[in-house]
Write an enzyme that holds these catalytic residues in place. Structure first.
Site, PDB file in Angstrom:
ATOM      1  N   HIS A   1       5.392  -7.266   5.273  1.00 31.37           N
ATOM      2  CA  HIS A   1       4.755  -5.944   5.333  1.00 31.37           C
ATOM      3  C   HIS A   1       5.352  -5.111   6.478  1.00 31.37           C
ATOM      4  CE1 HIS A   1       1.183  -8.320   3.626  1.00 31.37           C
ATOM      5  NE2 HIS A   1       1.386  -7.394   2.703  1.00 31.37           N
TER       6      HIS A   1
ATOM      7  N   GLN B   1      -6.273  -5.211 -10.167  1.00 31.94           N
ATOM      8  CA  GLN B   1      -5.075  -5.997 -10.456  1.00 31.94           C
ATOM      9  C   GLN B   1      -5.333  -7.505 -10.449  1.00 31.94           C
ATOM     10  OE1 GLN B   1      -2.970  -4.196  -6.982  1.00 31.94           O
ATOM     11  NE2 GLN B   1      -2.146  -6.239  -6.684  1.00 31.94           N
TER      12      GLN B   1
ATOM     13  N   GLN C   1      11.040  -6.403  -2.471  1.00 33.79           N
ATOM     14  CA  GLN C   1      11.733  -6.993  -3.624  1.00 33.79           C
ATOM     15  C   GLN C   1      11.167  -8.358  -3.997  1.00 33.79           C
ATOM     16  OE1 GLN C   1      15.812  -6.871  -2.355  1.00 33.79           O
ATOM     17  NE2 GLN C   1      16.027  -4.688  -2.809  1.00 33.79           N
TER      18      GLN C   1
HETATM   19  P1  AMP Z   1       0.802  -7.076  -0.823  1.00 33.22           P
HETATM   20  O1  AMP Z   1      -0.037  -6.786   0.387  1.00 33.22           O
HETATM   21  O2  AMP Z   1       1.034  -8.522  -1.066  1.00 33.22           O
HETATM   22  O3  AMP Z   1       0.329  -6.326  -2.037  1.00 33.22           O
HETATM   23  O4  AMP Z   1       2.241  -6.494  -0.504  1.00 33.22           O
HETATM   24  C1  AMP Z   1       2.419  -5.160  -0.068  1.00 33.22           C
HETATM   25  C2  AMP Z   1       3.893  -4.835  -0.098  1.00 33.22           C
HETATM   26  O5  AMP Z   1       4.600  -5.756   0.727  1.00 33.22           O
HETATM   27  C3  AMP Z   1       4.499  -4.961  -1.504  1.00 33.22           C
HETATM   28  O6  AMP Z   1       5.445  -3.919  -1.688  1.00 33.22           O
HETATM   29  C4  AMP Z   1       5.175  -6.307  -1.450  1.00 33.22           C
HETATM   30  O7  AMP Z   1       6.266  -6.406  -2.334  1.00 33.22           O
HETATM   31  C5  AMP Z   1       5.651  -6.315  -0.005  1.00 33.22           C
HETATM   32  N1  AMP Z   1       5.901  -7.696   0.432  1.00 33.22           N
HETATM   33  C6  AMP Z   1       5.077  -8.764   0.297  1.00 33.22           C
HETATM   34  N2  AMP Z   1       5.672  -9.884   0.769  1.00 33.22           N
HETATM   35  C7  AMP Z   1       6.905  -9.505   1.197  1.00 33.22           C
HETATM   36  C8  AMP Z   1       8.000 -10.200   1.787  1.00 33.22           C
HETATM   37  N3  AMP Z   1       7.955 -11.506   2.027  1.00 33.22           N
HETATM   38  N4  AMP Z   1       9.110  -9.492   2.105  1.00 33.22           N
HETATM   39  C9  AMP Z   1       9.173  -8.156   1.866  1.00 33.22           C
HETATM   40  N5  AMP Z   1       8.172  -7.431   1.332  1.00 33.22           N
HETATM   41  C10 AMP Z   1       7.047  -8.097   0.992  1.00 33.22           C
END
Ligand code: AMP
Length: 281
Positions: free
Chosen positions: A37, A61, A148
């Site tokens: 994040h 979701q 990604q």
């Molecule tokens: P989430 O809180 O899991 O919905 O993720 C929020 C954003 O962070 C989304 O765009 C995810 O793709 C990105 N994200 C989650 N894990 C990673 C990671 N390990 N590396 C890069 N971006 C991430």
């Protein structure tokens, strides 16, 4: 840093900022921040005058029986981390303000949303695109940044913005990993010590299949079979949701794998459903 929960207030603040000529970036999240994040915030911070991060665990979701009720949260830590990254606004809407009684409008990218994760999570991406569309309307960003690691989500959101002529550029950023290769995820918190030790094998399998492609194997079914049996041998604790090699732009399978293809996997390890992917080039 300002913390805003009201939809009308965030919309007014962001519209005013945009009208006064400032560039806005949005990083949508469900909180419980990790370095993945933070890497998105860091990238966005460099680009824009005003950085908005949304923190909302989006019920739409999650499917029935999924982890909505126990999704990890730590608001104090997230507020602190966002301040450290120079976030201007942390947007923390309540569930009832994004989905008031009577809410009945959905945004759905057909086709792409039914593949890979959509096979076992049929309404997941409809929930994602609906909330992201709402967040775009509330924050009017010039750019929005996504990871990604969630490759399918990233290309679905790109398609949504193209199909609906949304005036926002979608930026995808690389997956941030732990030192042992495990892709960072809020859901890694569900792994107990034993499972955490073996979880890096998810990525090791992907590296193995990339190596096989680089050394000349381009038969998709053969590569998928090798990856599946890698997990069966090296990660017998895991329940495989899918192991697929697809065109990274449209998620269609190719008989002969071409450079730029995506190997994508989802595995259930204990209480955690882990996803990861790698580009074959
Ligand atoms: P989430 O809180 O899991 O919905 O993720 C929020 C954003 O962070 C989304 O765009 C995810 O793709 C990105 N994200 C989650 N894990 C990673 C990671 N390990 N590396 C890069 N971006 C991430």
């Amino acid at each position: 840093m300002e913390i805003i929960s009201s939809c009308s207030q965030i919309q007014q603040t962001c519209m005013q900022a945009r009208q006064s000529g400032r560039t806005l970036a949005l990083v949508p999240t469900m909180g419980y921040f990790h370095d993945g994040h933070l890497s998105l915030m860091r990238w966005a911070r460099e680009y824009c005058d005003m950085l908005v991060v949304s923190l909302f665990v989006n019920p739409a979701q999650f499917g029935p029986g999924e982890d909505y009720q126990r999704y990890p949260q730590d608001l104090d830590n997230d507020v602190h981390a966002a301040m450290e990254e120079g976030v201007d606004i942390l947007f923390t809407p309540a569930r009832s303000s994004l989905y008031p009684d009577g809410f009945s409008t959905w945004v759905e990218v057909q086709g792409l949303s039914g593949k890979l994760c959509g096979l076992t999570r049929p309404e997941h991406f409809r929930g994602v695109t609906t909330v992201v569309c709402k967040l775009f309307n509330l924050t009017c960003p010039h750019k929005a940044v996504f990871g990604q690691k969630d490759w399918q989500q990233l290309i679905i959101i790109k398609k949504m913005t193209r199909d609906l002529n949304m005036p926002v550029e979608i930026v995808g950023r690389p997956t941030v990993r732990e030192d042992d290769g495990l892709a960072m995820s809020s859901r890694n918190a569900y792994l107990d010590q034993e499972l955490r030790k073996v979880a890096p094998r998810v990525y090791q399998g992907l590296l193995m299949v990339r190596g096989r492609f680089e050394s000349g194997q381009d038969d998709r079914l053969e590569l998928e079979l090798e990856l599946r049996s890698y997990y069966q041998r090296n990660l017998p604790q895991a329940e495989i949701d899918y192991v697929q090699i697809v065109d990274s732009n449209n998620l269609e399978p190719q008989d002969r794998v071409k450079p730029g293809a995506l190997a994508a996997v989802a595995l259930k390890l204990g209480q955690a459903r882990l996803i990861d992917n790698i580009l074959l080039d």
